[in-house]
Design a protein around this motif. Structure first.
Motif, PDB file in Angstrom:
ATOM      1  N   THR A   1     -10.217  49.520  45.886  1.00 14.00           N
ATOM      2  CA  THR A   1      -9.485  50.091  45.045  1.00 14.00           C
ATOM      3  C   THR A   1      -9.128  51.414  45.209  1.00 14.00           C
ATOM      4  N   ALA A   2      -8.897  51.857  46.621  1.00 17.30           N
ATOM      5  CA  ALA A   2      -7.573  53.169  47.553  1.00 17.30           C
ATOM      6  C   ALA A   2      -6.134  52.082  46.758  1.00 17.30           C
TER       7      ALA A   2
ATOM      8  N   ILE B   1      -2.771  51.177  47.495  1.00 14.01           N
ATOM      9  CA  ILE B   1      -2.083  50.664  48.993  1.00 14.01           C
ATOM     10  C   ILE B   1      -0.897  50.962  49.139  1.00 14.01           C
TER      11      ILE B   1
ATOM     12  N   ALA C   1       1.707  50.680  52.065  1.00 18.32           N
ATOM     13  CA  ALA C   1       2.190  50.074  53.177  1.00 18.32           C
ATOM     14  C   ALA C   1       2.790  50.859  53.951  1.00 18.32           C
TER      15      ALA C   1
ATOM     16  N   LEU D   1      -6.949  41.732  47.404  1.00 14.44           N
ATOM     17  CA  LEU D   1      -5.842  40.996  46.666  1.00 14.44           C
ATOM     18  C   LEU D   1      -5.041  39.510  47.267  1.00 14.44           C
TER      19      LEU D   1
ATOM     20  N   ALA E   1      -0.165  52.184  37.702  1.00 16.40           N
ATOM     21  CA  ALA E   1       0.595  51.608  38.164  1.00 16.40           C
ATOM     22  C   ALA E   1       1.681  50.396  37.625  1.00 16.40           C
TER      23      ALA E   1
END
Lengths: 387, 121
Positions: free
Chosen positions: A28-29, A31, A33, A132, A286
Motif C-alpha cells: 500500500t506504499a 507508487i 514512478a 497491481l 488519489a
C-alpha cells in the motif's frame, strides 16, 4: 487503512486456496514512478566495469612543432626520416594516430551513491506496483490466467526440486505464459554486444521470491526468463527492470509473510531495516474523479460559466424583408394599409382606363390592318411601282 | 488504486502503445473502445471499461461487448476482470443492447455514442 486478504494458492492446483494472508503494508506504499526511475538510473550504474584508452595512446612519439616559416601547419610533427611516419602530425586529436580529445580515464565516477532511504523508498514503490495487475500487464507480462494478484503460493513451493515440476507448477498457476513469452523473445542482440559475450537478449519473465529454498532455486533457475530472489535482499533492478514499474512476482507464503517485518507497517517501524518507516503518500485519496464529484467539492463550486447568451442573427435587408422593415419602422404598417386601400380604390378607375386603352389599341389595330392590306394590294398589282 | 494514479504511471510508456507516423498514439489493450492511447478509453486503468469488438471463432464472427466486472475485488484477478457478452447482429436489437448496457445501467454513458457507431461498423 484496512488491508485486504490475499489467497495463498496450493501448488497442486490454482483452484484450491490453501490459506489466506493479510496484505503486507508495503503493497500500500505510494507508487512513485519518478523515485523509482531516479534510483534505478543510479543503481544500474553500479555494476559497471571501467573502460579507458591507454594512458600512453597517441603520445608515444617525441614529436615537436616545426614552428612558423616552413609553410606547414604548426602541429607537432614526428622527427627523423626514412619512414612515411616522419613529418606527420602527432599528438593532436585531429591528427591521424594522435591521442583522442578528452581521453577516457579509469577514475571516472562509475558508481553512484544513493541514500539508503531513497533506495528503500523505491523498492517499496516497486513492490506496491507489482501488486497491481494493470501495471504488470502494462509492463508487458502475460498474466491473463493468473488467478489473483499478488500471486502467493504455499510453502510447498520451496520443496520443488526438479525443473519439470517447477514448470508444471507455473502452468497450473497461470504463470507459464510469461515464461513462454520470455522464451520466444530470445534473439541475437542487435549491435556490437553480440560479439562481446552478450549475444542474446530476451524478455524478463516472472520473479520468484522465497525465504527458504529447499531445492526450488535450482528447479526454477533454468526456466527461461524466470528469476529468483530471497525476500531479504530484493533489488530494485529486479523489481523494476529498466526503471519500469510492475514486475510479475510470484511469492511463497513464507516470503510474503516476512514482508511486514522487513519493511514494517504504518503502525510499526521495520524490524530488519533500522530507522526505516514505510513512505507515506502525499494524497491519501488519489482518485481525482471521485474527489471532483464529491459533495464537499461540488457544493462549493460556482455555477458553470456558459458562453455569451447574445446570439447575433443573420442580417436581413429591411428594404426587401417586410417583417424586418416593420420591426424597424412601425409606421410602415399604416403606409402599407393606405396603399392597399388606394390600390383597391383605384382598381375601378384603373379598369376603366384599361378598357379605354384597349379600345384605342383595338381601333388602331384595325386601322393598321386596313393599311397593310391596301399596301399589299397595291404592291401586288401589275404596273409601275408607286409608293 | 485510483485510475488517475495508474494512468500517470502508464501514460508515458507501456507495452500496449503503438505509434505510427502522422497518427494519434494507439493502444492495443483489451477493453479499449477506440484503440486510442488516452485516459478516457484506457482498458487497463479505468474501473469501468467498455468495448465493442468482433471476435472470430473459425469462420464465425461474433460481436462482443466487453465490460468490467462490477465488483471492485475483481480488479485483483486479471483473468476475471473483463466480462464479455455477445451482441445481436441485427442492428436494431444490437444497438438497443448497447444502449441498455450503457445508459440503462448508468455505465460509461460518455462512451455510448461511440460504442454504437463502432457496433454499426
Amino acid at each position: 487503512m484496512s488491508r485486504p486478504v490475499v489467497s495463498v494458492f496450493d501448488i497442486e492446483s490454482a483452484d484450491s486456496v490453501a490459506s489466506t494472508v493479510t496484505l503486507p503494508a508495503v503493497f500500500t506504499a505510494p507508487i512513485r514512478a519518478d523515485v523509482v526511475h531516479y534510483v534505478h538510473t543510479l543503481m544500474a550504474k553500479n555494476k559497471r566495469q571501467a573502460y579507458a584508452v591507454s594512458t600512453r595512446a597517441g603520445m608515444q612519439t617525441p614529436a615537436e612543432s616545426w614552428g612558423t616559416g616552413r609553410a606547414v601547419a604548426r602541429i607537432p610533427r614526428v622527427p627523423g626520416g626514412g619512414t612515411s611516419r616522419s613529418g606527420q602530425g602527432a599528438f593532436g586529436n585531429m591528427c591521424r594516430g594522435g591521442r583522442m580529445f578528452g581521453a577516457t580515464k579509469i577514475w571516472r565516477h562509475w558508481h553512484k551513491k544513493i541514500s539508503v532511504n531513497q533506495r528503500r523508498y523505491a523498492v517499496s514503490s516497486a513492490l506496491a506496483a507489482s501488486a497491481l495487475p494493470a501495471l504488470v500487464q502494462a509492463r508487458g507480462h502475460r498474466i491473463d490466467n493468473v488467478p489473483e494478484f499478488p500471486l502467493v503460493l504455499s510453502d510447498s513451493l520451496n520443496r520443488v526440486a526438479h525443473t519439470k515440476d517447477a514448470r508444471a507448477v507455473l502452468e497450473r498457476v497461470g504463470a507459464y505464459d510469461d515464461v513462454v513469452k520470455s522464451r520466444d523473445s530470445r534473439k541475437i542482440r542487435v549491435g556490437a554486444g553480440k560479439s562481446r559475450n552478450r549475444r542474446h537478449t530476451q524478455r524478463r519473465g516472472p520473479l520468484v521470491v522465497y525465504d527458504v529454498s529447499e531445492g526450488m532455486d535450482k528447479a526454477f533457475r533454468n526456466l527461461p526468463g524466470v528469476e529468483l530472489s530471497l525476500v531479504d535482499n530484493l533489488s530494485l533492478l529486479d523489481l523494476a527492470p529498466g526503471g519500469h514499474l510492475g514486475r510479475f512476482i510470484i511469492w511463497t507464503k513464507g516470503a510474503f509473510e516476512k514482508l511486514d517485518s522487513i519493511f514494517g507497517t504504518y503502525e510499526e517501524s521495520a524490524k530488519f531495516k533500522t530507522g526505516f518507516n514505510l513512505p507515506r503518500a502525499f494524497m491519501t485519496n488519489a482518485d481525482l474523479t471521485r474527489i471532483i464529484n464529491s459533495d464537499e467539492v461540488q457544493s462549493v463550486l460556482k455555477p458553470q460559466v456558459t458562453g455569451p447568451t447574445l446570439v447575433i442573427p443573420k442580417k436581413r435587408n429591411p428594404l426587401k424583408n417586410a417583417a424586418v422593415r416593420l420591426a424597424l419602422n412601425p409606421y410602415q404598417a399604416a403606409v402599407v394599409a393606405r396603399e392597399t386601400k388606394k390600390a383597391s380604390a383605384d382598381k375601378a378607375t384603373k379598369a376603366k382606363v384599361i378598357a379605354e386603352k384597349r379600345q384605342v389599341l383595338k381601333a388602331r389595330g384595325k386601322e393598321f390592318a386596313g393599311r397593310r392590306k391596301a399596301f399589299y394590294k397595291a404592291a401586288s398589282a401589275e404596273g409601275e411601282i408607286a409608293f | 488504486m485510483s485510475s488517475s494514479l495508474l494512468w500517470e504511471c502508464i501514460k508515458g510508456n507501456n507495452s500496449f502503445i503503438r505509434k505510427s507516423v502522422n497518427m494519434p498514439i494507439m493502444s492495443r489493450e483489451p477493453g479499449n473502445l477506440m484503440g486510442l492511447h488516452s485516459f478516457k478509453f484506457s482498458g487497463l486503468v479505468n474501473s469501468k471499461v467498455l468495448d465493442v469488438s468482433s471476435k472470430k471463432a473459425g469462420s464465425k464472427e461474433t460481436i462482443v461487448l466487453t465490460t468490467s466486472h462490477k465488483k471492485g475485488s475483481r480488479a485483483a484477478r486479471p483473468g476475471s476482470r473483463l466480462l464479455q457478452a455477445g451482441l445481436k447482429k441485427l442492428s436494431k436489437k444490437g444497438l438497443a443492447e448497447v444502449t441498455k448496457a450503457t445508459t440503462g445501467s448508468f455505465y460509461r454513458q460518455d462512451l455510448e455514442e461511440l460504442a454504437q457507431k463502432k457496433y454499426i461498423k
